[in-house]
Design an enzyme around this catalytic site. Structure first.
Site, PDB file in Angstrom:
ATOM      1  CG  ASP A   1      -2.136   0.962   0.962  1.00 36.71           C
ATOM      2  OD1 ASP A   1      -2.048   1.780   0.017  1.00 36.71           O
ATOM      3  OD2 ASP A   1      -3.137   0.896   1.701  1.00 36.71           O
TER       4      ASP A   1
HETATM    5  C1  BGC Z   1      -4.966   3.366   0.014  1.00 41.08           C
HETATM    6  C2  BGC Z   1      -5.006   2.376  -1.125  1.00 41.08           C
HETATM    7  C3  BGC Z   1      -4.762   3.077  -2.432  1.00 41.08           C
HETATM    8  C4  BGC Z   1      -3.447   3.837  -2.363  1.00 41.08           C
HETATM    9  C5  BGC Z   1      -3.128   4.602  -3.622  1.00 41.08           C
HETATM   10  C6  BGC Z   1      -3.719   4.217  -0.029  1.00 41.08           C
HETATM   11  O1  BGC Z   1      -3.785   5.242   0.919  1.00 41.08           O
HETATM   12  O2  BGC Z   1      -5.051   2.683   1.235  1.00 41.08           O
HETATM   13  O3  BGC Z   1      -6.238   1.706  -1.155  1.00 41.08           O
HETATM   14  O4  BGC Z   1      -4.771   2.168  -3.498  1.00 41.08           O
HETATM   15  O5  BGC Z   1      -3.504   4.773  -1.295  1.00 41.08           O
HETATM   16  O6  BGC Z   1      -3.981   5.690  -3.773  1.00 41.08           O
END
Ligand code: BGC
Length: 812
Positions: free
Chosen positions: A235
């Site tokens: 993530d």
């Molecule tokens: C989120 C993810 C997301 C990523 C990119 C993170 O803060 O938890 O679900 O894909 O950001 O935007």
């Protein structure tokens, strides 16, 4: 999956091996590290193009956080799950693949398959259900659809990322049994049934180990036991240790360019702290993905013939109405009587809230509000509108009436670039900057344009962000100072509350010039350059009692009152959890007052996750519309007028906060014990013997159903149902499995299958459901293996977990 590889897989694997053999350590380490916010570097020496990723799950935003390149916005994942239709989820996936290809995106960062452990979870709207089986089947449909369009997925967030509080650091303490039976289960079902090309590991820890470094869960269970052969991406900003991550099975660290991989990884190998063979394994996973999506020379992509093109607007409308859940419909209040008059009430009826906040945000070309939808569908003169109550009790990002753009200047004041500014919010991360703009030259960003008020009176303006700002409205400067955060959170400019700074008196219909200038400064504690701030606004606050009185008068004058109640972005979003389940503002008072004035009151609940409905027994009908996506208002008109029936069934129990069994989402001392074990959702409501407002699986259509027979043969259950009403309809037949000898350690019953049928009035139809072996198994913590529990079971077929119509007993 090695054992089941096709010839095409083998051929791709050979290209991957050859390409891997031609890379030196530095190139390999570089490939595993994002080159910017959304992509991996190209490696021309092996014919590899840059791999581009973008968020889902309800649309494909693309690599820019702007409205310049709009996206189709489908209903929230809770709405998709409410259709109980994996085939519809598959069709949603094919549309998203089409959107991804249009935007040059190879991998969609979706679906979110964490569970609705507690209704307080801020991203509840972005996940499917409290039930792992329903989540798994909807997720598998979605992944199959996206990948049938040649686009990869990253099933996320692996694992136990079920709330937002302290999500970067929280240690979720989960028993092995709960992990296996609940939180891992959707991932396992999706790996088995949809063969995803990617997985995203979560921010949080599980039982002491951070998920990006969780060798046991990633390498041993996901890859080892289940045979997952896709790539594992962190993530965003979750990867924190070069050796911990590579040893823990993490293939790609995002976003870049500064990550724990790249140069740091090459150095770790050279210093003997990491094994090059482990790096190779990660590179192999990335190259395999590249081969699958068709960006590695010499490898045929998995999909060579694209599916037929999908009409995004039509699909968004279909999913919305199929996901609406009619939880109450007394005296056939719905559908509306033809030729009747309607008083439409509620701020969200005019300013539709079609999607949830955070990384799932996309910018649709248009949105259809309930007011737009009903105006188009009802005869002229049949509809009136009143605000009634405004859920926006706080400042929100500037939206309606604002026409803004961003102007970027260097230190000399020369304009170096411009960009559109959707809703007054700037969120430029990493290299995602307007054309011509570089971090080195960028000195200020000015949000500038006009605001045309809808109301006369004092308008509150505010600023969300940290740093030096100047705000001018209609020639008067209201702020020229430095905003300092109350709380030192690196993401405060995204998730914090805006600060009120000005209160100009404005006149409805008269445009004024607005300018907010921000002096760009970068935070040291974020490994990426982020330009983030917003202009916030709140309409003049009229006397709430007066607003309610107006709505009551409108309701009294109409045959039916339709009240739309809603949550706001300050209530439901990524980045924080809810504190309770109440509707914001005076909305409960509004509904009570309207219901007292008109017995024919229909309430539309526009929220992504459960809210309390304390007046629910005093109104004629309640329809849950979730966040219905860009075509929500048209779909709502389809359903209210009766052109279509609402098709949804609850994917999650709706009940009051005080009765909700699992409400602990705030860690203590960094740890959040999942002390309820396997008892979440309906499993917990039943165990506690509490009655929710509306049970899991509940939902009414516009016809009636009788359940005629159930037969069980081996693992096959056949249920015969008859459409006993007066119009054609669709039923979701649900099959629950209840152990004959309840032992208190197992849920009293669980969802073991479901199927939808359509039937004409009077018609009788049969559905077939295959019971999965897993429904009869528990995870044995002594032997650390699945254990099949022999004995007698009841097979219960019905319309919800509490409305069980037929049973059959089997012994296994
Ligand atoms: C989120 C993810 C997301 C990523 C990119 C993170 O803060 O938890 O679900 O894909 O950001 O935007």
């Amino acid at each position: 999956m090695a054992g089941t590889r096709s010839q095409a897989d083998e051929a791709r694997e050979a290209v991957v091996e050859a390409a891997l053999g031609r890379l030196d350590l530095d190139a390999k380490a570089r490939l595993l590290s994002g080159q910017d916010m959304w992509s991996l570097p190209a490696l021309p020496q092996i014919g590899l193009k840059s791999l581009v990723m973008s968020d889902g799950p309800i649309g494909v935003r693309g690599v820019r956080w702007t409205a310049d390149d709009p996206s189709v916005a489908l209903p929230s994942p809770t709405a998709l799950a409410a259709t109980w239709d994996p085939e519809l989820a598959r069709r949603a996936g094919t549309l998203l693949a089409q959107e991804a290809r249009r935007k040059g995106v190879h991998v969609l960062l979706a679906p979110t398959v964490n569970l609705h452990r507690s209704p307080l979870g801020g991203r509840h709207f972005e996940a499917y259900s409290e039930d792992p089986y329903l989540t798994g089947l909807i997720g598998a449909g979605y992944v199959n659809g996206v990948q049938s369009g040649g686009v990869g997925t990253t099933v996320k967030h692996f694992v136990a990322n079920d709330a937002e509080t302290d999500r970067f650091t929280v240690d979720n303490v989960v028993s092995q049994r709960a992990l296996r039976e609940l939180y891992l289960a959707p991932f396992e079902i999706i790996v088995e049934n949809a063969h995803p090309w990617g997985i995203m590991t979560a921010y949080n820890k599980v039982n002491g180990t951070t998920m990006t470094e969780h060798r046991h869960l990633v390498n041993e269970i996901l890859r080892g036991e289940w045979g997952f052969d896709g790539f594992n991406i962190s993530d965003w900003m979750a990867a924190r240790s070069t050796t911990g991550d590579i040893e823990g099975g993490l293939d790609v660290a995002m976003p870049g360019p500064d990550t724990v991989y790249g140069e740091a990884l090459a150095t770790a190998v050279r210093d003997g702290k990491a094994d090059e063979a482990t790096v190779d394994a990660a590179v192999r996973n990335v190259l395999r993905l590249a081969a699958r999506v068709g960006i590695l020379d010499g490898a045929d992509p998995v999909v060579t013939e694209l599916p037929d093109s999908v009409d995004g607007e039509a699909l968004a409308r279909e999913i919305a109405r199929r996901g609406f859940v009619l939880v109450r419909n007394e005296n056939r209040a719905l559908p509306l009587r033809p030729k009747g008059t309607v008083a439409l009430i509620g701020a969200a009826a005019r300013d539709a809230r079609v999607l949830g906040g955070g990384s799932a945000t996309v910018f649709p070309r248009h949105t259809v509000s309930p007011l737009d939808g009903l105006t188009a569908a009802l005869p002229e003169g049949a509809l009136t509108y009143a605000v009634g109550a405004d859920p926006n009790t706080e400042l929100a990002v500037a939206d309606k009436g604002f026409e803004l753009r961003a102007v970027c200047r260097d230190a000399e004041g020369t304009v170096i670039g411009t960009a559109s500014a959707p809703g007054g919010q700037i969120q430029w991360m990493g290299s995602d900057l307007p054309e011509g703009v570089t971090h080195d030259r960028l000195h200020t960003v000015e949000l500038t344009g006009t605001f045309t008020p809808r109301e006369t009176g004092p308008h509150t303006f505010g600023i969300k962000g940290i740093g030096a700002f100047e705000l001018t409205i209609a020639g008067t400067t209201y702020y020229d100072d430095v905003l300092r955060p109350a709380k030192d959170d690196p993401f405060i400019s995204f998730f914090g509350a805006p600060a009120p700074v000005g209160l100009p008196e404005l006149t409805a219909g008269e445009p004024v010039e607005v300018s907010l200038t921000y002096v760009v400064a970068f935070r040291e504690d974020i490994p990426m350059k982020v330009v983030g701030f917003a202009l916030a606004h709140q309409e003049p606050q009229r006397d709430p009692d007066e607003l309610i009185a107006e709505a009551v008068a409108a309701a009294r004058a109409a045959d039916t009152a339709v009240v739309v109640v809603a949550t706001t972005e300050r209530v439901e979003s990524e980045g924080y959890d809810r504190k309770d389940l109440g509707l914001p503002g005076r909305q409960d008072d509004l509904v009570r007052a309207v219901a007292a004035a008109n017995p024919n009151t229909v309430v539309i609940v526009n929220s992504g996750s459960p809210v309390e409905l304390p007046w629910r027994d005093d109104v004629a009908a309640v329809l849950l519309s979730w966040f219905p996506g860009q075509e929500g208002g048209t779909a709502l008109a389809d359903v209210l007028t009766g052109a279509h029936e609402p098709g949804g069934r609850l994917p999650t129990t709706w009940g009051s906060f005080t009765d909700a069994p699992v409400t602990q989402v705030v860690p203590a001392g960094g740890r959040l014990p999942y002390s309820e074990g396997v008892f979440i959702g309906y499993r917990a409501w039943e165990k506690e013997g509490r009655t929710p407002s509306y049970p899991f699986g509940h939902g009414l259509g516009y016809t009636g159903w009788t359940y005629e027979s159930v037969e069980v043969e081996g693992a096959t259950v056949r249920v015969r149902v008859r459409n006993s009403g007066e119009r054609a309809g669709r039923e979701v037949v649900q099959v629950y499995l209840a152990p004959g000898e309840p032992d208190g350690e197992r849920p009293a019953r669980l969802l073991a299958g479901f199927a939808s049928v359509e039937a004409a009035p009077g018609e009788s139809v049969e559905v077939t459901v295959e019971l999965p072996r897993r429904a009869f198994e528990i995870w044995d913590e002594m032997t650390m293996a699945w254990s099949f529990v022999k004995g007698s079971y009841e097979i219960q077929a019905g319309r919800s977990i509490t409305d069980r119509r037929l049973t059959a007993t089997i012994t296994v």
